[in-house]
Write an enzyme that holds these catalytic residues in place. Sequence first.
Site, PDB file in Angstrom:
ATOM      1  N   CYS A   1     -10.558  -2.517  -5.021  1.00  0.00           N
ATOM      2  CA  CYS A   1      -9.666  -3.625  -5.377  1.00  0.00           C
ATOM      3  C   CYS A   1     -10.450  -4.818  -5.915  1.00  0.00           C
ATOM      4  CB  CYS A   1      -8.824  -4.038  -4.177  1.00  0.00           C
ATOM      5  SG  CYS A   1      -7.571  -2.801  -3.763  1.00  0.00           S
TER       6      CYS A   1
ATOM      7  N   ASN B   1       0.845  -1.187   0.000  1.00  0.00           N
ATOM      8  CA  ASN B   1       0.000   0.000   0.000  1.00  0.00           C
ATOM      9  C   ASN B   1       0.884   1.242   0.000  1.00  0.00           C
ATOM     10  OD1 ASN B   1       0.541  -0.821   2.782  1.00  0.00           O
ATOM     11  ND2 ASN B   1      -0.972   0.673   3.461  1.00  0.00           N
TER      12      ASN B   1
ATOM     13  N   CYS C   1      -3.869   0.705  -2.864  1.00  0.00           N
ATOM     14  CA  CYS C   1      -3.797  -0.523  -2.060  1.00  0.00           C
ATOM     15  C   CYS C   1      -2.723  -1.463  -2.611  1.00  0.00           C
ATOM     16  CB  CYS C   1      -5.151  -1.227  -2.066  1.00  0.00           C
ATOM     17  SG  CYS C   1      -6.476  -0.253  -1.334  1.00  0.00           S
TER      18      CYS C   1
ATOM     19  N   CYS D   1     -10.683  -4.045  -0.354  1.00  0.00           N
ATOM     20  CA  CYS D   1     -11.721  -3.013  -0.456  1.00  0.00           C
ATOM     21  C   CYS D   1     -12.520  -3.200  -1.748  1.00  0.00           C
ATOM     22  CB  CYS D   1     -11.088  -1.626  -0.390  1.00  0.00           C
ATOM     23  SG  CYS D   1     -10.204  -1.129  -1.888  1.00  0.00           S
TER      24      CYS D   1
ATOM     25  N   GLU E   1      -2.792  -4.701  -3.249  1.00  0.00           N
ATOM     26  CA  GLU E   1      -3.200  -5.631  -4.291  1.00  0.00           C
ATOM     27  C   GLU E   1      -3.306  -4.945  -5.647  1.00  0.00           C
ATOM     28  OE1 GLU E   1      -4.636  -4.875  -1.381  1.00  0.00           O
ATOM     29  OE2 GLU E   1      -6.777  -5.345  -1.409  1.00  0.00           O
TER      30      GLU E   1
ATOM     31  N   GLU F   1       0.340   5.219   0.659  1.00  0.00           N
ATOM     32  CA  GLU F   1      -0.579   6.256   1.108  1.00  0.00           C
ATOM     33  C   GLU F   1      -0.188   7.622   0.571  1.00  0.00           C
ATOM     34  OE1 GLU F   1      -2.039   4.258   5.295  1.00  0.00           O
ATOM     35  OE2 GLU F   1      -0.778   6.045   5.386  1.00  0.00           O
TER      36      GLU F   1
END
Length: 139
Positions: A92, A44, A55, A89, A57, A46
Amino acid sequence: MTPEEKQLFDLAKDHLKDAYAPYSHFHVAAALVTDQGEIFTGVNIENSSFGLTNCAERTAMFGWVNSGRPGKIKTLLIIGNTDRPISPCGACRQVMSELMARDAKVILPDSQGDFAEYMVEQLLPYQFTEKDIEDGANK
């Protein structure tokens, strides 16, 4: 887990330290393998404008796309430094539904290696597809 899945687990767990999470301090890593045996990892990343955060993935899947999409994604593993599996999420899940086969495997381990396992179609059974775009454009 199969030996190949254990390799993904070890890679992702080791990669947790590379996450860029200065705001949440919640590190996530992912590793995927294609049917040709190629492995891609991601963490991830940010941003102070949280909407621009990516994210783990998606980072791994976008790396696969950027490399020319060799083969098909067979398995995607997502791990956080948590005592239970974490769930991808909605964004994703939508990207998975576009880039992975509906029966591709998604493995969600905890930090000790206990895991839940799903197919993409189980994570997003009613996905938005290119057919939805075509249907809307033809009206």
